[in-house]
Design a protein around this motif. Structure first.
Motif, short mmCIF file in Angstrom:
data_model
loop_
_atom_site.label_atom_id
_atom_site.label_comp_id
_atom_site.label_asym_id
_atom_site.label_seq_id
_atom_site.Cartn_x
_atom_site.Cartn_y
_atom_site.Cartn_z
N LYS A 277 2.21 -14.78 5.47
CA LYS A 277 3.62 -15.02 5.77
C LYS A 277 4.42 -13.71 5.86
O LYS A 277 5.58 -13.73 6.29
N LEU A 278 3.81 -12.60 5.43
CA LEU A 278 4.50 -11.32 5.45
C LEU A 278 4.36 -10.64 6.80
O LEU A 278 3.38 -10.88 7.52
N PRO A 279 5.30 -9.77 7.16
CA PRO A 279 5.15 -8.99 8.40
C PRO A 279 3.89 -8.12 8.34
O PRO A 279 3.42 -7.75 7.26
N GLY A 280 3.36 -7.79 9.49
CA GLY A 280 2.13 -7.02 9.55
C GLY A 280 2.22 -5.64 8.91
O GLY A 280 1.21 -5.11 8.45
N GLU A 281 3.42 -5.06 8.87
CA GLU A 281 3.60 -3.72 8.32
C GLU A 281 4.07 -3.73 6.87
O GLU A 281 4.39 -2.69 6.31
N HIS A 282 4.12 -4.89 6.25
CA HIS A 282 4.58 -4.97 4.87
C HIS A 282 3.56 -4.31 3.94
O HIS A 282 2.36 -4.58 4.03
N LYS A 283 4.03 -3.45 3.03
CA LYS A 283 3.11 -2.68 2.19
C LYS A 283 2.33 -3.56 1.21
O LYS A 283 1.22 -3.20 0.81
N ALA A 284 2.88 -4.71 0.83
CA ALA A 284 2.14 -5.59 -0.07
C ALA A 284 0.84 -6.05 0.59
O ALA A 284 -0.20 -6.18 -0.08
N ARG A 285 0.89 -6.27 1.90
CA ARG A 285 -0.32 -6.65 2.63
C ARG A 285 -1.36 -5.52 2.58
O ARG A 285 -2.56 -5.76 2.44
N TRP A 286 -0.90 -4.29 2.67
CA TRP A 286 -1.82 -3.15 2.65
C TRP A 286 -2.42 -2.94 1.27
O TRP A 286 -3.61 -2.69 1.13
N PHE A 287 -1.57 -3.02 0.24
CA PHE A 287 -2.07 -2.80 -1.12
C PHE A 287 -3.13 -3.84 -1.51
O PHE A 287 -4.06 -3.54 -2.24
N ALA A 288 -2.97 -5.06 -1.01
CA ALA A 288 -3.90 -6.13 -1.35
C ALA A 288 -5.09 -6.20 -0.40
O ALA A 288 -5.91 -7.11 -0.50
N GLY A 289 -5.21 -5.22 0.50
CA GLY A 289 -6.26 -5.27 1.53
C GLY A 289 -7.67 -5.36 0.97
O GLY A 289 -8.50 -6.10 1.49
N ALA A 290 -7.98 -4.62 -0.08
CA ALA A 290 -9.34 -4.63 -0.64
C ALA A 290 -9.72 -6.02 -1.13
O ALA A 290 -10.86 -6.46 -0.94
N ALA A 291 -8.78 -6.71 -1.76
CA ALA A 291 -9.07 -8.07 -2.24
C ALA A 291 -9.14 -9.06 -1.08
O ALA A 291 -10.01 -9.94 -1.05
#
Length: 354
Positions: A277-291
């Motif tokens: 549901k988050l934008p593609g550039e949202h940092k939360a998406r990046w931080f959670a990438g490994a999981a």
């Protein structure tokens, strides 16, 4: 004179010659030469007690006048640590080390570490205007010095009392994350967003790496590092989207716990649905990438690892400290006279670890 007698005479002569040679050589290597050489010749170190002249040159000599200091008179202008004193005819001079140092005080119980070392140094810190943090297992330092610091030296006092959490000052671990997230929303400045992300990463690393560097955990290092990124992402989501009264570490725990529940869609977890549901550039998406990019079982293990680290904060009394307004601002601590007292019960390992 027969051959046997000649042989005996030669043997005796050789013996006396050897004795004479030993005596001649030994004169130069006798014990008499020892006083002319340094003892040990440095093999066992060269440490020694400082001379009076060296003490004078090394330490600042500051008159120790707490009665005048509390009245605002003759306040010291030198920051440092009192390491000794000189007592002369009713007046006392403190020996202050103003270098960037670490000091270790060792002494058995009852020798006077608190009364003769900590109390004088806390008084000097207050007089010189230095902010400080103390740890105390019994709360004696807080009871005996906090009122003095506040009343006479205008210090801002905060106490984290894990013996009596309901009497403690508040400390929201997400305070700085929330503060800069609000500033970013209000002014849309990138520097505020960056600071919010930085403090979220610091908070997550502090929680996940409470027992040491996770990179030394071998095959389990992935789960801890991924849990750190996941925790960072959830902290940012809580700071950005939750109402002010819900932005604390307990909400982080509850959100991760809720995201572990089955989603009803095969192959898709609740966490993936939330992140989508988050934008593609949202940092939360990046931080959670490994999981997010691991298997379902691995992602569940990562989330369980984060939950296990957060279990230390689940306590009805401790929540009274963590879930309300904070009185401890690290940035304020650096800019104005402040004292933070940490009362840690040494008999309760769980409270100390929290």
């Amino acid at each position: 004179m027969n051959t046997t007698q000649i042989f005996l005479l030669c043997l005796c002569g050789a013996f006396f010659l050897v004795v004479a040679i030993i005596a001649a050589i030994g004169e130069h290597y006798s014990l008499k030469g020892i006083p002319n050489k340094p003892v040990g010749n440095g093999q066992h170190g060269t440490a020694r007690f400082a001379t009076k002249g060296e003490v004078t040159r090394t330490y600042k000599q500051i008159p120790y006048l707490p009665r005048l200091w509390r009245s605002g008179e003759q306040l010291p202008s030198v920051d440092g640590l009192i390491v000794g004193c000189v007592d002369r005819a009713g007046s006392m001079t403190a020996l202050v080390d103003d270098a960037d140092i670490h000091t270790l005080m060792i002494g058995a119980s009852g020798v006077g570490k608190t009364a003769n070392f900590l109390y004088p140094n806390i008084e000097y810190c207050c007089a010189a205007g230095m902010s400080f943090v103390t740890t105390d297992s019994k709360g004696d330092l807080y009871r005996n010095t906090a009122t003095i610091a506040e009343k006479y030296y205008d210090y801002k006092i905060s106490v984290i009392d894990l013996r009596n959490p309901t009497r403690s000052s508040g400390y929201n671990m997400l305070y700085l994350v929330n503060k800069y997230m609000d500033m970013y929303k209000a002014e849309n400045k990138l520097e505020y967003k960056a600071k919010s992300e930085k403090f979220a990463k610091i908070t997550a690393k502090t929680i996940i790496s409470a027992d040491g560097d996770v990179s030394n955990m071998g095959q389990n290092a992935f789960f801890y590092e991924a849990a750190e990124g996941l925790l960072t992402a959830v902290i940012l989501l809580i700071a950005e989207f939750c109402p002010p009264e819900k932005r604390h570490i307990i909400s982080v725990f509850k959100l991760i716990q809720d995201l572990l529940a089955p989603s009803g869609t095969k192959g898709v977890s609740r966490f993936q649905i939330l992140i989508d549901k988050l934008p593609g550039e949202h940092k939360a998406r990046w931080f959670a990438g490994a999981a997010l990019n691991s298997s379902d079982q691995a992602m569940a293990s990562v989330m369980s690892t984060a939950l296990s680290r957060l279990n230390s904060f689940i306590d009805s009394e401790l929540e009274q400290i963590l879930c309300f307004d904070t009185s401890i601002d690290v940035e304020e601590f650096c800019n104005q006279k402040s004292a933070i007292y940490l009362v840690l019960p040494e008999e309760d390992a769980s409270a100390t670890r929290s």
